[in-house]
Design a protein around this motif. Structure first.
Motif, PDB file in Angstrom:
ATOM      1  N   LYS A   8       0.872  -1.265  -0.184  1.00  0.00           N
ATOM      2  CA  LYS A   8      -0.049  -0.148   0.095  1.00  0.00           C
ATOM      3  C   LYS A   8       0.828   1.083   0.111  1.00  0.00           C
ATOM      4  CE  LYS A   8      -3.861  -1.681   2.250  1.00  0.00           C
ATOM      5  NZ  LYS A   8      -4.631  -1.900   2.994  1.00  0.00           N
ATOM      6  N   ASN A   9       0.276   2.106  -0.537  1.00  0.00           N
ATOM      7  CA  ASN A   9       1.443   3.377  -0.959  1.00  0.00           C
ATOM      8  C   ASN A   9       0.819   4.200   0.489  1.00  0.00           C
ATOM      9  OD1 ASN A   9      -1.088   4.939  -1.932  1.00  0.00           O
ATOM     10  ND2 ASN A   9       0.190   4.878  -3.786  1.00  0.00           N
ATOM     11  N   THR A  10       1.591   5.569   0.096  1.00  0.00           N
ATOM     12  CA  THR A  10       0.830   6.774   1.697  1.00  0.00           C
ATOM     13  C   THR A  10      -0.871   7.265   1.059  1.00  0.00           C
ATOM     14  OG1 THR A  10       3.113   7.691   1.803  1.00  0.00           O
ATOM     15  CG2 THR A  10       1.715   8.797   3.218  1.00  0.00           C
ATOM     16  N   VAL A  11      -1.073   6.794   0.023  1.00  0.00           N
ATOM     17  CA  VAL A  11      -2.469   7.363  -0.531  1.00  0.00           C
ATOM     18  C   VAL A  11      -3.426   6.611   0.515  1.00  0.00           C
ATOM     19  CG1 VAL A  11      -4.061   8.762  -2.572  1.00  0.00           C
ATOM     20  CG2 VAL A  11      -1.998   9.395  -1.946  1.00  0.00           C
ATOM     21  N   ASP A  12      -3.156   5.532  -0.796  1.00  0.00           N
ATOM     22  CA  ASP A  12      -3.848   4.753   0.360  1.00  0.00           C
ATOM     23  C   ASP A  12      -4.064   4.630   2.127  1.00  0.00           C
ATOM     24  OD1 ASP A  12      -4.271   3.634  -2.201  1.00  0.00           O
ATOM     25  OD2 ASP A  12      -2.202   2.013  -2.143  1.00  0.00           O
ATOM     26  N   ILE A  13      -3.373   4.661   2.571  1.00  0.00           N
ATOM     27  CA  ILE A  13      -3.550   4.717   4.312  1.00  0.00           C
ATOM     28  C   ILE A  13      -3.967   5.315   4.362  1.00  0.00           C
ATOM     29  CG2 ILE A  13      -1.855   4.698   6.420  1.00  0.00           C
ATOM     30  CD1 ILE A  13       0.236   3.061   4.426  1.00  0.00           C
ATOM     31  N   ALA A  14      -3.491   6.652   3.764  1.00  0.00           N
ATOM     32  CA  ALA A  14      -4.431   7.886   4.271  1.00  0.00           C
ATOM     33  C   ALA A  14      -6.104   7.583   4.219  1.00  0.00           C
ATOM     34  CB  ALA A  14      -4.127   9.465   3.699  1.00  0.00           C
ATOM     35  N   HIS A  55     -10.221  11.470  -3.461  1.00  0.00           N
ATOM     36  CA  HIS A  55     -10.689  10.017  -3.062  1.00  0.00           C
ATOM     37  C   HIS A  55     -11.742  10.215  -2.329  1.00  0.00           C
ATOM     38  CE1 HIS A  55     -11.214   5.763  -2.571  1.00  0.00           C
ATOM     39  NE2 HIS A  55     -11.537   5.892  -1.869  1.00  0.00           N
ATOM     40  N   PHE A  56     -12.821   9.995  -1.502  1.00  0.00           N
ATOM     41  CA  PHE A  56     -14.369  10.922  -0.958  1.00  0.00           C
ATOM     42  C   PHE A  56     -15.182  11.729  -1.347  1.00  0.00           C
ATOM     43  CE2 PHE A  56     -11.518   9.329   1.972  1.00  0.00           C
ATOM     44  CZ  PHE A  56     -11.894   7.876   2.616  1.00  0.00           C
ATOM     45  N   ARG A  57     -14.716  12.554  -2.433  1.00  0.00           N
ATOM     46  CA  ARG A  57     -14.946  13.476  -2.679  1.00  0.00           C
ATOM     47  C   ARG A  57     -15.539  12.684  -4.068  1.00  0.00           C
ATOM     48  NH1 ARG A  57     -11.175  17.269  -1.872  1.00  0.00           N
ATOM     49  NH2 ARG A  57     -11.653  18.378  -0.575  1.00  0.00           N
ATOM     50  N   THR A  58     -15.338  11.887  -5.271  1.00  0.00           N
ATOM     51  CA  THR A  58     -14.764  11.199  -5.992  1.00  0.00           C
ATOM     52  C   THR A  58     -16.445  10.343  -6.011  1.00  0.00           C
ATOM     53  OG1 THR A  58     -12.735  11.139  -6.628  1.00  0.00           O
ATOM     54  CG2 THR A  58     -14.634   9.676  -8.053  1.00  0.00           C
TER      55      THR A  58
END
Length: 79
Positions: A8-14, A55-58
């Motif tokens: 997982k990259n940092t964005v996925d973890i965030a 991601h949550f906006r989408t």
């Protein structure tokens, strides 16, 4: 066959951390902390935070409102 675990990259973890925060602490109409506050709490850059919030906006979970910030529009993704 079981699929291998992917890195997982940092964005996925965030995304996971912010999603958990929303699920446990927020309801529709609540305002999320600012990007700066979220980045500081997660100890990540604002750019990573911004990507995770996108991601949550989408998904339609949050929407941005001028002079207010990111607001919870719904707790489940839009259909």
């Amino acid at each position: 066959m079981i699929e291998p675990v992917k890195n997982k990259n940092t964005v996925d973890i965030a995304i996971e951390h912010i999603g958990d925060y929303i699920a446990k602490n927020m309801k529709e109409g609540d305002v999320l902390p600012s990007e700066r506050d979220l980045a500081e709490q997660l100890q990540i850059s604002r750019n990573i935070t911004r990507e995770a919030l996108q991601h949550f906006r989408t998904l339609g979970i949050i929407e941005s409102k001028p002079k207010v910030g990111a607001v919870i529009a719904r707790l489940l993704p839009a259909d």
